[in-house]
Design a protein around this motif. Structure first.
Motif, PDB file in Angstrom:
ATOM      1  N   ALA A 176     -20.074  -5.310 -17.593  1.00 45.90           N
ATOM      2  CA  ALA A 176     -18.929  -4.607 -16.171  1.00 45.90           C
ATOM      3  C   ALA A 176     -17.993  -4.217 -16.915  1.00 45.90           C
ATOM      4  CB  ALA A 176     -18.126  -5.115 -15.312  1.00 45.90           C
ATOM      5  N   GLU A 177     -18.058  -3.029 -16.703  1.00 47.23           N
ATOM      6  CA  GLU A 177     -16.861  -1.420 -17.022  1.00 47.23           C
ATOM      7  C   GLU A 177     -15.795  -0.514 -16.145  1.00 47.23           C
ATOM      8  OE1 GLU A 177     -18.914   1.297 -19.061  1.00 47.23           O
ATOM      9  OE2 GLU A 177     -21.019   1.056 -18.184  1.00 47.23           O
ATOM     10  N   ARG A 232     -18.299  -6.693  -8.335  1.00 40.60           N
ATOM     11  CA  ARG A 232     -17.251  -7.682  -8.025  1.00 40.60           C
ATOM     12  C   ARG A 232     -16.337  -7.275  -9.532  1.00 40.60           C
ATOM     13  NH1 ARG A 232     -18.189 -13.720  -7.434  1.00 40.60           N
ATOM     14  NH2 ARG A 232     -16.686 -13.594  -6.824  1.00 40.60           N
ATOM     15  N   LYS A 233     -16.430  -7.549 -10.699  1.00 45.37           N
ATOM     16  CA  LYS A 233     -15.795  -7.542 -11.734  1.00 45.37           C
ATOM     17  C   LYS A 233     -14.946  -6.459 -12.051  1.00 45.37           C
ATOM     18  CE  LYS A 233     -15.618  -9.407 -14.922  1.00 45.37           C
ATOM     19  NZ  LYS A 233     -14.763 -11.011 -15.733  1.00 45.37           N
ATOM     20  N   SER A 284     -20.973 -15.705 -19.715  1.00 46.16           N
ATOM     21  CA  SER A 284     -21.571 -17.150 -20.193  1.00 46.16           C
ATOM     22  C   SER A 284     -20.868 -17.351 -18.847  1.00 46.16           C
ATOM     23  CB  SER A 284     -21.544 -17.707 -21.403  1.00 46.16           C
ATOM     24  OG  SER A 284     -20.007 -17.641 -21.884  1.00 46.16           O
ATOM     25  N   ILE A 285     -19.619 -17.055 -19.161  1.00 50.46           N
ATOM     26  CA  ILE A 285     -19.307 -17.777 -17.547  1.00 50.46           C
ATOM     27  C   ILE A 285     -18.230 -16.916 -16.093  1.00 50.46           C
ATOM     28  CG2 ILE A 285     -17.217 -19.174 -17.174  1.00 50.46           C
ATOM     29  CD1 ILE A 285     -16.709 -20.125 -20.079  1.00 50.46           C
ATOM     30  N   PRO A 286     -18.428 -17.250 -14.734  1.00 46.05           N
ATOM     31  CA  PRO A 286     -18.322 -16.718 -13.959  1.00 46.05           C
ATOM     32  C   PRO A 286     -16.644 -16.277 -13.952  1.00 46.05           C
ATOM     33  CG  PRO A 286     -18.754 -18.407 -13.316  1.00 46.05           C
ATOM     34  CD  PRO A 286     -18.805 -18.665 -15.127  1.00 46.05           C
ATOM     35  N   THR A 287     -15.895 -15.765 -14.658  1.00 44.81           N
ATOM     36  CA  THR A 287     -14.263 -15.637 -14.505  1.00 44.81           C
ATOM     37  C   THR A 287     -13.716 -15.444 -13.530  1.00 44.81           C
ATOM     38  OG1 THR A 287     -14.442 -13.318 -14.715  1.00 44.81           O
ATOM     39  CG2 THR A 287     -14.384 -15.544 -17.399  1.00 44.81           C
ATOM     40  N   LEU A 288     -14.101 -14.945 -12.966  1.00 46.59           N
ATOM     41  CA  LEU A 288     -13.673 -14.838 -11.104  1.00 46.59           C
ATOM     42  C   LEU A 288     -13.842 -15.906 -10.213  1.00 46.59           C
ATOM     43  CD1 LEU A 288     -14.875 -10.892  -9.995  1.00 46.59           C
ATOM     44  CD2 LEU A 288     -12.947 -11.979 -11.204  1.00 46.59           C
ATOM     45  N   VAL A 293     -10.987  -4.806 -11.657  1.00 45.76           N
ATOM     46  CA  VAL A 293     -10.257  -4.896 -12.562  1.00 45.76           C
ATOM     47  C   VAL A 293      -9.548  -3.526 -12.297  1.00 45.76           C
ATOM     48  CG1 VAL A 293     -10.661  -6.309 -14.914  1.00 45.76           C
ATOM     49  CG2 VAL A 293     -11.933  -4.046 -14.153  1.00 45.76           C
ATOM     50  N   SER A 294     -10.221  -2.502 -11.146  1.00 46.54           N
ATOM     51  CA  SER A 294      -9.759  -1.143 -10.689  1.00 46.54           C
ATOM     52  C   SER A 294      -9.071  -1.238  -9.153  1.00 46.54           C
ATOM     53  CB  SER A 294     -11.679  -0.742  -9.999  1.00 46.54           C
ATOM     54  OG  SER A 294     -12.459  -0.623 -11.341  1.00 46.54           O
TER      55      SER A 294
END
Length: 495
Positions: free
Chosen positions: A232-233, A8-9, A457-461, A13-14
């Motif tokens: 994630a990259e 998902r991450k 540490s945080i699920p930013t999404l 950004v893709s």
């Protein structure tokens, strides 16, 4: 990191398409209008002298949170935010007299030999508050964006585009390199001012490699941490192994190689143009463009990292374009001119640079009355339109900051010599911006570390808007505190 969340991450950004240049310019303009209001408060009310808690908070709100809010909460209305900042600045300028009377400038010292330029390097390299402000604002935008992009509150149009288009983060990467090129001109100017012959190529290459080693080590550390932590990259950004630290690390030795051509081609802008034209011709006349963009990744390192390796040519051209501007605006220029004439020359030079790069970009990226090439901008390729866009934007930014300084702090440029220079420049420079510029490399590293820590540490999404803003404000405050602490401890780690 959970594999589903990682996917998902990466998808988040893709395949982004960016936004218009007008939209990007309005958002980026907030950095200039924030400095405009800061300058009005300081020059008319001496609001930041002495620098107490109220001054620190206002400085932080204007020059750090202003940029953060421009890219998040006010991202849909950047013009409104600019109006909020400009209006009180204009009112202060029109209703309040300047607190400090302009001192009478000393007449220019006469030079009675052909060695007029070989004055003491400390005299020829003054402190320019507008250059400090420009570098720091670029650093703050970069640090804010690298974490904010992981939150939904940061519009997807600001994230790096996949193949073709323009975005705020695409511009930020190029601006980072351009600003490094601008300040690198100091070493060139010092060498010219000393009058001594340039050192041989090999010793200069050895010195540049020593400068590159820390950046290359940082690149390796980032590579190890991303792979080791299963972070994630976005592979199509630079490639499988390449990252921005490698691009920065390989610049110094290649710059030294091209610097050897300066005797034959004295204008760095011409060197930059030569590189970008040659690279663009190769992209258009060979299979290189399709190889970079759509070819399957082979097992070899070149195929795995083709974006980072070939885009390096574009970043090299950007660095040289920045160095060219630096050689024109950094020297004091009062050897044969009055201070007012010298500042006018700087403004004209910057104005001509804006016109030059903008015109080239216009004819390169649009049909332009039937004469343009209509080549799309690509940060992934770092092609010719991308290089021209970065150079035009940063020239305009420098011009804006220089105009603000010229209007609000005339004593900065009207006085010659080093006497009292620190006091004048300190009065005209935000404490926070000075700190971000002085500790740029360390702040950038800490920003990367904090970004990684937050994402692990945080699920930013899945974070809502209020929570995201709290996290981003705290993150910005920590970076500001680190920068100010390093400045107070007299630690300087610039790029």
């Amino acid at each position: 990191m959970d594999s589903e969340y990682k996917a998902r991450k990466e998808a988040f950004v893709s395949n982004l398409s960016g936004s218009s240049i007008q939209d990007i310019n309005l958002v980026a303009l907030v950095a200039s209008t924030a400095v405009l209001l800061w300058s009005a408060l300081q020059s008319r009310l001496s609001y930041f002298t002495p620098y107490g808690p109220a001054g620190l908070l206002t400085d932080f709100i204007l020059n750090v949170l202003g940029i953060l809010f421009a890219t998040t909460a006010y991202s849909s209305a950047p013009l409104l935010l600019n109006i909020f900042l400009v209006t009180p600045a204009v009112l202060l300028f029109l209703t309040q007299p300047a607190l400090r009377s302009t001192q009478k400038a000393k007449p220019p010292r006469k030079q009675n030999s052909k060695n007029a330029f070989s004055q003491d390097s400390s005299e020829s390299l003054p402190i320019h508050p507008f250059l400090t402000t420009y570098r720091a604002a670029m650093m703050i935008v970069t640090c804010v964006a690298i974490l904010a992009v992981d939150f939904p509150i940061f519009p997807r149009r600001f994230g790096k585009v996949e193949n073709w288009g323009t975005s705020l983060m695409d511009l930020g990467v190029g601006s980072f390199v351009f600003s490094a090129g601008v300040v690198s001109a100091r070493s060139v100017i010092k060498g010219r001012a000393s009058g001594s012959p340039k050192a041989a190529l090999v010793p200069r290459l050895v010195g540049s490699v020593r400068h590159s080693v820390p950046l290359l080590v940082l690149g390796l550390i980032r590579l190890w941490s991303v792979k080791g932590l299963d972070y994630a990259e976005h592979v199509t950004e630079y490639g499988v192994h390449w990252n921005f630290f490698f691009t920065l690390g390989f610049l110094p030795p290649f710059v030294e190689l091209f610097d050897s051509l300066a005797a034959l081609i004295p204008a760095y802008e011409a060197l930059a143009l030569g590189i970008m034209v040659l690279y663009q011709v190769i992209l258009e006349s060979t299979e290189l463009k399709s190889y970079i963009l759509i070819s399957p990744r082979g097992p070899d390192l070149l195929s795995k990292n083709r974006e980072g390796i070939f885009s390096f040519l574009g970043y090299l051209a950007i660095f040289l374009a920045g160095r060219g501007i630096g050689t024109r605006i950094i020297p004091r220029g009062t050897a044969s001119k009055s201070p007012q004439q010298a500042r006018k020359s700087v403004l004209i030079s910057l104005g001509l640079q804006v016109i030059f790069w903008s015109t080239l970009f216009f004819f390169n990226s649009y049909y332009a009355f039937g004469y343009g090439a209509n080549i799309l901008v690509s940060r992934r390729l770092a092609n010719m339109p991308y290089v021209l866009w970065v150079a035009a934007f940063n020239s305009a930014q420098l011009l804006l900051f220089c105009l603000i300084e010229t209007v609000f702090f005339p004593t900065v440029y009207r006085m010659t010599g080093k006497e009292g220079e620190e006091e004048r420049t300190s009065f005209a420079t935000s404490r926070i911006l000075h700190a971000f510029n002085r500790g740029g490399l360390a702040v950038f590293l800490i920003a990367n570390l904090l970004t990684g820590a937050v994402n692990l540490s945080i699920p930013t999404l899945d974070v809502n808007t209020p929570q995201a803003m709290v996290i981003l404000v705290v993150y910005s405050a920590i970076l500001t505190g680190v920068a100010l602490g390093m400045d107070k401890a007299n630690i300087k780690l610039r790029l």
